[in-house]
Design a protein around this motif. Sequence first.
Motif, PDB file in Angstrom:
ATOM      1  N   LEU A  21       0.831  -1.194   0.000  1.00  0.00           N
ATOM      2  CA  LEU A  21       0.000   0.000   0.000  1.00  0.00           C
ATOM      3  C   LEU A  21       0.872   1.252   0.000  1.00  0.00           C
ATOM      4  O   LEU A  21       0.721   2.136  -0.853  1.00  0.00           O
ATOM      5  CB  LEU A  21      -0.924  -0.012   1.233  1.00  0.00           C
ATOM      6  N   LYS A  22       1.795   1.306   0.952  1.00  0.00           N
ATOM      7  CA  LYS A  22       2.607   2.515   1.067  1.00  0.00           C
ATOM      8  C   LYS A  22       3.699   2.572   0.021  1.00  0.00           C
ATOM      9  O   LYS A  22       4.124   3.637  -0.401  1.00  0.00           O
ATOM     10  CB  LYS A  22       3.244   2.584   2.470  1.00  0.00           C
ATOM     11  N   GLY A  23       4.182   1.390  -0.386  1.00  0.00           N
ATOM     12  CA  GLY A  23       5.329   1.374  -1.286  1.00  0.00           C
ATOM     13  C   GLY A  23       4.953   1.569  -2.742  1.00  0.00           C
ATOM     14  O   GLY A  23       5.677   2.201  -3.491  1.00  0.00           O
ATOM     15  N   PHE A 237       8.937  10.883  -6.720  1.00  0.00           N
ATOM     16  CA  PHE A 237       8.856   9.824  -5.699  1.00  0.00           C
ATOM     17  C   PHE A 237      10.157   9.017  -5.667  1.00  0.00           C
ATOM     18  O   PHE A 237      10.729   8.778  -4.607  1.00  0.00           O
ATOM     19  CB  PHE A 237       7.682   8.885  -5.993  1.00  0.00           C
ATOM     20  N   PHE A 238      10.589   8.600  -6.854  1.00  0.00           N
ATOM     21  CA  PHE A 238      11.829   7.827  -6.943  1.00  0.00           C
ATOM     22  C   PHE A 238      12.977   8.587  -6.294  1.00  0.00           C
ATOM     23  O   PHE A 238      13.695   8.063  -5.453  1.00  0.00           O
ATOM     24  CB  PHE A 238      12.180   7.583  -8.420  1.00  0.00           C
ATOM     25  N   VAL A 242      15.131   7.509  -3.062  1.00  0.00           N
ATOM     26  CA  VAL A 242      16.567   7.252  -3.093  1.00  0.00           C
ATOM     27  C   VAL A 242      17.253   8.104  -2.032  1.00  0.00           C
ATOM     28  O   VAL A 242      18.102   7.630  -1.282  1.00  0.00           O
ATOM     29  CB  VAL A 242      17.150   7.558  -4.493  1.00  0.00           C
ATOM     30  N   LYS A 243      16.827   9.364  -1.944  1.00  0.00           N
ATOM     31  CA  LYS A 243      17.475  10.260  -0.992  1.00  0.00           C
ATOM     32  C   LYS A 243      17.285   9.761   0.445  1.00  0.00           C
ATOM     33  O   LYS A 243      18.198   9.832   1.261  1.00  0.00           O
ATOM     34  CB  LYS A 243      16.899  11.668  -1.139  1.00  0.00           C
ATOM     35  N   GLN A 244      16.093   9.265   0.732  1.00  0.00           N
ATOM     36  CA  GLN A 244      15.779   8.826   2.091  1.00  0.00           C
ATOM     37  C   GLN A 244      16.059   7.342   2.283  1.00  0.00           C
ATOM     38  O   GLN A 244      15.249   6.632   2.845  1.00  0.00           O
ATOM     39  CB  GLN A 244      14.301   9.078   2.395  1.00  0.00           C
TER      40      GLN A 244
ATOM     41  N   LEU B 114      15.919  -1.661  -6.601  1.00  0.00           N
ATOM     42  CA  LEU B 114      14.496  -1.949  -6.708  1.00  0.00           C
ATOM     43  C   LEU B 114      13.829  -1.861  -5.332  1.00  0.00           C
ATOM     44  O   LEU B 114      12.745  -1.282  -5.181  1.00  0.00           O
ATOM     45  CB  LEU B 114      14.297  -3.345  -7.306  1.00  0.00           C
ATOM     46  N   GLY B 115      14.485  -2.437  -4.338  1.00  0.00           N
ATOM     47  CA  GLY B 115      13.947  -2.374  -2.985  1.00  0.00           C
ATOM     48  C   GLY B 115      13.774  -0.941  -2.526  1.00  0.00           C
ATOM     49  O   GLY B 115      12.773  -0.572  -1.903  1.00  0.00           O
ATOM     50  N   THR B 116      14.771  -0.111  -2.867  1.00  0.00           N
ATOM     51  CA  THR B 116      14.712   1.296  -2.482  1.00  0.00           C
ATOM     52  C   THR B 116      13.543   2.004  -3.154  1.00  0.00           C
ATOM     53  O   THR B 116      12.808   2.759  -2.515  1.00  0.00           O
ATOM     54  CB  THR B 116      16.024   1.996  -2.891  1.00  0.00           C
ATOM     55  N   LEU B 117      13.371   1.733  -4.451  1.00  0.00           N
ATOM     56  CA  LEU B 117      12.337   2.451  -5.197  1.00  0.00           C
ATOM     57  C   LEU B 117      10.940   1.984  -4.810  1.00  0.00           C
ATOM     58  O   LEU B 117      10.014   2.774  -4.750  1.00  0.00           O
ATOM     59  CB  LEU B 117      12.557   2.269  -6.704  1.00  0.00           C
ATOM     60  N   LEU B 118      10.801   0.696  -4.532  1.00  0.00           N
ATOM     61  CA  LEU B 118       9.472   0.171  -4.232  1.00  0.00           C
ATOM     62  C   LEU B 118       9.206   0.064  -2.733  1.00  0.00           C
ATOM     63  O   LEU B 118       8.102  -0.278  -2.333  1.00  0.00           O
ATOM     64  CB  LEU B 118       9.290  -1.208  -4.887  1.00  0.00           C
ATOM     65  N   ARG B 119      10.205   0.348  -1.929  1.00  0.00           N
ATOM     66  CA  ARG B 119      10.076   0.210  -0.475  1.00  0.00           C
ATOM     67  C   ARG B 119       9.523  -1.156  -0.090  1.00  0.00           C
ATOM     68  O   ARG B 119       8.463  -1.266   0.546  1.00  0.00           O
ATOM     69  CB  ARG B 119       9.194   1.326   0.091  1.00  0.00           C
TER      70      ARG B 119
END
Lengths: 390, 258, 342
Positions: A21-23, A237-238, A242-244, B114-119
């Motif tokens: 959901l959040k990702g 968003f990307f 990446v920054k966080q 990918l993990g970073t972008l998709l959390r």
Amino acid sequence: MSGELQQLVPTMMPSAARALLKGVALPVASALVLGLVMQFVVGPAIGAYPASVALQVGISVMLAVSLNIVNGYTGQFSIGHAGFFAVGAYVGAGISYYAALSGIDPASGQQPSQALSNGAWLVWNDGQNFLFSYGEWRMILASIVGGCVAAGLGYIVGLPSLRLRGDYLAIVTLGFGEITRVLLTQTKPQIFDRDELAATHAKDWVIPPMGGATGFSDIPAYASLMWVWFFVAVMIFFAYRVKQSSTGRALLSIREDEIAARSMGVNITKYKVRAFVLAAGLAGLAGSLYAHTGQVIRPQEAGFQRSFEVIIFVVLGGMGSISGVVLAAIILSILPEALRDLSEYRLIVYALLLILMMIVRPKGLFGVREIWEFWPFTRAKKSEKKVITP
Amino acid sequence: MSDYLLDVRGIGISFGGLKACDGLTVQIPTGGLHGLIGPNGAGKTTAFNLITGVYRTQMGSVTLDGVKVDHLRPHEIAKAGLSRTFQNIRLFSELSVLDNVKLACHCRGRHTLLGTLLRTPRFVAQERAMTARAIEMLDVFSLQHLAGEQAKNLPYGDQRRLEICRALATEPKVLLLDEPAAGMNPSEKKALAQSIKLIREQFKLAVLLIEHDMGLVMDICEKITVLDHGCTIAHGTPSEIQNNPKVQEAYLGEPATA
Amino acid sequence: MAELLQIMVAVVAVGSLYALIALGYTMVYGILKFINFAHSDVFVLGAWVSLVLSVMIISALKLAPGSSPPLWIAPLVLIAAMVVCGLVGFAIERLAYKPLRKAPRLNVLITAIGVSLLLQNVGQLTGFAVAKDDDGKTIATVPFGPSPKRMPSLLPETAAPDPNLAKPLVLIQPVDVFIFVSAIVLMVGLQYLVFRTKFGAAMRAVSFNTETAALMGIRVDRVISVTFVTGAMLAAAAGFMYALKYPGLNQTAHETWVLLGLKAFVAAVVGGIGNVRGAVLGGFLIAFIEFMGMYCFSKYLDPVLHTNMGTNLRDVYVFAMLIFVLLVRPAGILGSQLKEKV
């Protein structure tokens, strides 16, 4: 002693549904909302010409956000970003155009030659095929391919130069952009006739028919306000994610102090290349969308002038600050429209701003921080919150 | 296999004709605290740079917990379990205190784009774990209340302690401290000596320490190596070193070393 | 054979130009450790100043139509262009770079890009007239305006030989000789300045370690200024010679200039940046690669590919060379690897 961190990880896993959901769902939904608002509220409200400017503003924002990952976060200096942009544009345009030319356009049901002449390729603009035209999805696919090709080139260009000291990257990327421009002028004339296209062989595509110096025209204009701003939001968003993240911290640490970063276990070459490839890929995606905005794309897209413009967005907005860079890109892309009479002086003013900024405020307007972090209350709250989090 | 956790044998490098470090041998057992002293320009920091891979050794070998590390790159050495601080503080000054420490957790994590972008859940969990670890480490050094502050805004003493804290967050087996007490006043030095001892106990690691303050070194180190002009001139326990005529000679006429 | 010799003539002439520009890059890099992006624009300035001055002098002399201009104009214009560019170089260093002496290198790099943009775009503003022809039509302006102009020829030209000749001749134009001779004079002069004079010793000292040099009583700011001015003057000389050899000058923000400057920079990198002799070596090497690349591609690859792009890809060969050098010997042929102090 080892693996303390990894022991902690399983205990802190969020539920898959929540992560999904959040990702994924949240960013896609908000990007969609932004796109739809731009398409159906802002677009009609501001009129046809301002809407076309809004398209170009979106492209500028994408370029600025992507370059910010290399120049801002990582502190490496790429000045050939337009090269990747142009590669993406040509690859995306090539796929879309020749795919459309080789078959009947399912959106209009017409032969391409007819479609070309009556402008029916601009399906989006008649508003009837919203989200359901085949060509639009093909554009998305072409753009992703364009981004991937640009990213691959980024890898090839970045790997040798990022191992070396910072300045070399600058010169290699500048060279890359200019060489891309030269190579694009050497492409063969564009094919406009369907039968002629059908008669080509594989060897005719060794040097692809991309229009050479005259440019590549008649690209189906599927990139509407909706799609451009959808991708703007996705890219922001990307960039923010990446920054966080640990990756982002690694990039920032490289910018702050390479030697300390290495000693803390950051593989600096790997991360520099990673940032560079990501930025190149996003620029390629932006390029392909640009090609689909109804423009004739020319080899000049790869030239240093465009690269410099993007650098100005990043430097003035604040190297590392996403909101600052977005703001700078928006303002500096609208301003020339307002000051058309003074276009001769535009770059002079930019140049003076660059020089002055380096003397007065060397980190750019917002530095590495985001705009809202300058709000006194939020800052206090933020540091407080960080302490309590675990 | 050597019995030592850190086994440095005969490493050396020369810049042009100058032998900046010539055949240095230092061996530290688990839990050992070893001092490296010498007048200015004796090659102490060069030795650190050789051990941590910033410079390539031209001779000798470095073995860490039975693994040869002298041909690895600095980040690989850090991952192998060797961490350091710097003589002239090298914090990531624009980053927050918390982020400085979280970065040090980096080498123990797994990071995919990918993990970073998709959390992905894994990514989120790892970020949380890093934050938790970092807060824990800051707590050890009582820096927790400064977590949100930019590193450059910290007072000098706190910056020094943050550097040690950051080095420890990489989960090292051996910690290399380059003049940690430089610029500190006597009471701060005393506190530092205490925390170095404490760190060693708590994290069960070996420490190699460069320091100019003789009192501090003599007080906490079990073994001391003395360098001069790149060469080892003495090696032994603090009392042996204090009575060594060669050491006294090297330090004579060097008022700036205190 | 004659064909190859003819190429060598071009290599020597163009190589001299690259070498002269590369010297400026390498000297500034040697001392301040940053790429002076504006350097190629100083070269462009040199070319355009030469054009404007030549036009002014020739129109002031009111030569009879068809007569060739007197020979003394060339050295005069050369010196004048060098002086103008030297002053501009001095101003750039003082106003833009000096305030950033202690700043991170990235900032200096950005400033250099800013200065480069500034010179390019000021250069192509619509200027005011400084010379008019007999009909009262403006033929030269300052700044130089947004369109290409043609440099008047200042040196006599040898007529091209009859192409039907049984044994083809190698054609050497006076301009080629002039370029080569004056480039050699300037390079030898620079060698003397850097390696034989007290001031050269000061330059090398500053390059080696700025702080120590300052402590030894060297006036670092003055050394840096002189280095910039020298580099700018060499670039101006190259600009003048370029204008003589290729009289059709593009407007100052045109892409061709960027590529020229880039190639000169590649020359400096290939030779070993920071190394004065390396820059000269690199200049000739790059010219060789460029012309041989064109020759070989046109002769062997174009017929296979059914294309005609051998000459259009001249910049690509040089760039490929740069990548190759960076991969194999990152410090350049004569350069030494720098170590960063920890």
